[in-house]
Motif scaffolding. Structure first.
Motif, PDB file in Angstrom:
ATOM      1  N   UNK A 128       0.806  -1.215   0.000  1.00  0.00           N
ATOM      2  CA  UNK A 128       0.000   0.000   0.000  1.00  0.00           C
ATOM      3  C   UNK A 128       0.843   1.269   0.000  1.00  0.00           C
ATOM      4  N   UNK A 129       2.135   1.172   0.216  1.00  0.00           N
ATOM      5  CA  UNK A 129       3.021   2.344   0.177  1.00  0.00           C
ATOM      6  C   UNK A 129       3.717   2.460  -1.179  1.00  0.00           C
ATOM      7  N   UNK A 130       4.408   1.408  -1.577  1.00  0.00           N
ATOM      8  CA  UNK A 130       5.186   1.452  -2.814  1.00  0.00           C
ATOM      9  C   UNK A 130       4.367   1.039  -4.037  1.00  0.00           C
ATOM     10  N   UNK A 131       3.241   0.387  -3.803  1.00  0.00           N
ATOM     11  CA  UNK A 131       2.424  -0.109  -4.902  1.00  0.00           C
ATOM     12  C   UNK A 131       2.877  -1.489  -5.346  1.00  0.00           C
ATOM     13  N   UNK A 132       2.033  -2.127  -6.129  1.00  0.00           N
ATOM     14  CA  UNK A 132       2.374  -3.426  -6.704  1.00  0.00           C
ATOM     15  C   UNK A 132       1.978  -4.603  -5.838  1.00  0.00           C
ATOM     16  N   UNK A 133       2.135  -5.780  -6.422  1.00  0.00           N
ATOM     17  CA  UNK A 133       1.868  -7.046  -5.738  1.00  0.00           C
ATOM     18  C   UNK A 133       3.175  -7.530  -5.140  1.00  0.00           C
ATOM     19  N   UNK A 134       3.188  -7.780  -3.832  1.00  0.00           N
ATOM     20  CA  UNK A 134       4.380  -8.267  -3.133  1.00  0.00           C
ATOM     21  C   UNK A 134       4.492  -9.783  -3.176  1.00  0.00           C
ATOM     22  N   UNK A 135       3.340 -10.461  -3.135  1.00  0.00           N
ATOM     23  CA  UNK A 135       3.316 -11.930  -3.163  1.00  0.00           C
ATOM     24  C   UNK A 135       1.947 -12.355  -3.690  1.00  0.00           C
ATOM     25  N   UNK A 136       1.872 -13.601  -4.133  1.00  0.00           N
ATOM     26  CA  UNK A 136       0.601 -14.097  -4.659  1.00  0.00           C
ATOM     27  C   UNK A 136       0.464 -15.569  -4.331  1.00  0.00           C
ATOM     28  N   UNK A 137      -0.731 -15.964  -3.865  1.00  0.00           N
ATOM     29  CA  UNK A 137      -1.069 -17.371  -3.663  1.00  0.00           C
ATOM     30  C   UNK A 137      -2.011 -17.786  -4.782  1.00  0.00           C
ATOM     31  N   UNK A 138      -1.737 -18.910  -5.389  1.00  0.00           N
ATOM     32  CA  UNK A 138      -2.534 -19.410  -6.503  1.00  0.00           C
ATOM     33  C   UNK A 138      -3.272 -20.676  -6.068  1.00  0.00           C
ATOM     34  N   UNK A 139      -4.577 -20.729  -6.300  1.00  0.00           N
ATOM     35  CA  UNK A 139      -5.364 -21.930  -5.995  1.00  0.00           C
ATOM     36  C   UNK A 139      -4.927 -23.071  -6.918  1.00  0.00           C
ATOM     37  N   UNK A 140      -5.054 -24.305  -6.471  1.00  0.00           N
ATOM     38  CA  UNK A 140      -4.747 -25.438  -7.357  1.00  0.00           C
ATOM     39  C   UNK A 140      -5.645 -25.405  -8.594  1.00  0.00           C
ATOM     40  N   UNK A 141      -5.179 -25.983  -9.693  1.00  0.00           N
ATOM     41  CA  UNK A 141      -5.963 -26.028 -10.930  1.00  0.00           C
ATOM     42  C   UNK A 141      -7.364 -26.553 -10.668  1.00  0.00           C
ATOM     43  N   UNK A 142      -8.351 -25.840 -11.213  1.00  0.00           N
ATOM     44  CA  UNK A 142      -9.745 -26.265 -11.089  1.00  0.00           C
ATOM     45  C   UNK A 142     -10.425 -25.813  -9.806  1.00  0.00           C
ATOM     46  N   UNK A 143      -9.713 -25.123  -8.917  1.00  0.00           N
ATOM     47  CA  UNK A 143     -10.291 -24.608  -7.682  1.00  0.00           C
ATOM     48  C   UNK A 143     -10.405 -23.084  -7.785  1.00  0.00           C
ATOM     49  N   UNK A 144     -11.480 -22.549  -7.184  1.00  0.00           N
ATOM     50  CA  UNK A 144     -11.721 -21.113  -7.271  1.00  0.00           C
ATOM     51  C   UNK A 144     -12.156 -20.576  -5.914  1.00  0.00           C
ATOM     52  N   UNK A 145     -11.959 -19.278  -5.703  1.00  0.00           N
ATOM     53  CA  UNK A 145     -12.315 -18.619  -4.449  1.00  0.00           C
ATOM     54  C   UNK A 145     -13.669 -17.940  -4.606  1.00  0.00           C
ATOM     55  N   UNK A 146     -14.369 -17.750  -3.488  1.00  0.00           N
ATOM     56  CA  UNK A 146     -15.683 -17.115  -3.540  1.00  0.00           C
ATOM     57  C   UNK A 146     -15.783 -15.845  -2.709  1.00  0.00           C
ATOM     58  N   UNK A 147     -14.746 -15.524  -1.929  1.00  0.00           N
ATOM     59  CA  UNK A 147     -14.828 -14.354  -1.077  1.00  0.00           C
ATOM     60  C   UNK A 147     -13.441 -13.864  -0.733  1.00  0.00           C
ATOM     61  N   UNK A 148     -13.385 -12.724  -0.024  1.00  0.00           N
ATOM     62  CA  UNK A 148     -12.111 -12.125   0.332  1.00  0.00           C
ATOM     63  C   UNK A 148     -11.388 -12.952   1.404  1.00  0.00           C
ATOM     64  N   UNK A 149     -10.058 -12.759   1.503  1.00  0.00           N
ATOM     65  CA  UNK A 149      -9.315 -13.414   2.571  1.00  0.00           C
ATOM     66  C   UNK A 149      -9.796 -12.915   3.934  1.00  0.00           C
ATOM     67  N   UNK A 150      -9.643 -13.741   4.949  1.00  0.00           N
ATOM     68  CA  UNK A 150     -10.087 -13.381   6.301  1.00  0.00           C
ATOM     69  C   UNK A 150      -8.921 -13.529   7.267  1.00  0.00           C
ATOM     70  N   UNK A 151      -8.756 -12.545   8.145  1.00  0.00           N
ATOM     71  CA  UNK A 151      -7.729 -12.618   9.178  1.00  0.00           C
ATOM     72  C   UNK A 151      -8.331 -13.231  10.434  1.00  0.00           C
TER      73      UNK A 151
END
Length: 152
Positions: A128-151
């Protein structure tokens, strides 16, 4: 700055659609508010409700004393949806946010509107300061997400 509230201050910015915010915080002197959110610009007369428009991480710095936007700009050119952050940092200057990443746009959405659906297969850690994506998690092939991440 004193938390007492007051009249609403309207500040003009470039026209856009903001459906999801990441965070907002005041400067130490209380004069400026920094708003970080996902911004989209629909491509035509059909609003974002009828036709999906990709959203991108964007930031506005608003001067509450002069009622002007003193700075605004794109922080990341990766399409994103449903941003979140560690809730303990809400209203404070946070370094990172998180959002889910669409992998496919289009196709019928039987639950619409919008009439086009999206598939989401990843989570991005956003700087949020420098901009850009710092890291990314990818779901396994054929799997999809339905909502935001939760802490937790």
């Amino acid at each position: 700055a004193d938390g007492a509230g007051g009249e609403t201050i309207w500040i003009e910015v470039e026209p856009c659609v903001v459906l999801h915010t990441v965070n907002a915080h005041q400067s130490n002197d209380g004069r400026r508010v920094t708003l970080t959110a996902l911004r989209s610009t629909p491509s035509g007369e059909a609003s974002f409700i009828e036709s999906y428009s990709s959203a991108f991480l964007y930031q506005w710095v608003l001067d509450t004393t002069s009622a002007t936007c003193v700075r605004e700009g794109l922080l990341c050119n990766t399409p994103l949806e449903f941003p979140t952050m560690d809730g303990r940092l809400a209203g404070l200057e946070a370094r990172f946010g998180y959002a889910i990443t669409p992998c496919s746009i289009g196709g019928p959405n039987r639950y619409g509107p919008p009439n086009e659906g999206i598939l989401i297969d990843g989570v991005a850690k956003l700087d949020l300061r420098a901009g850009g994506v710092r890291a990314r998690w990818q779901a396994p092939d054929g799997f999809y997400l339905v909502s935001e991440p939760t802490f937790v």
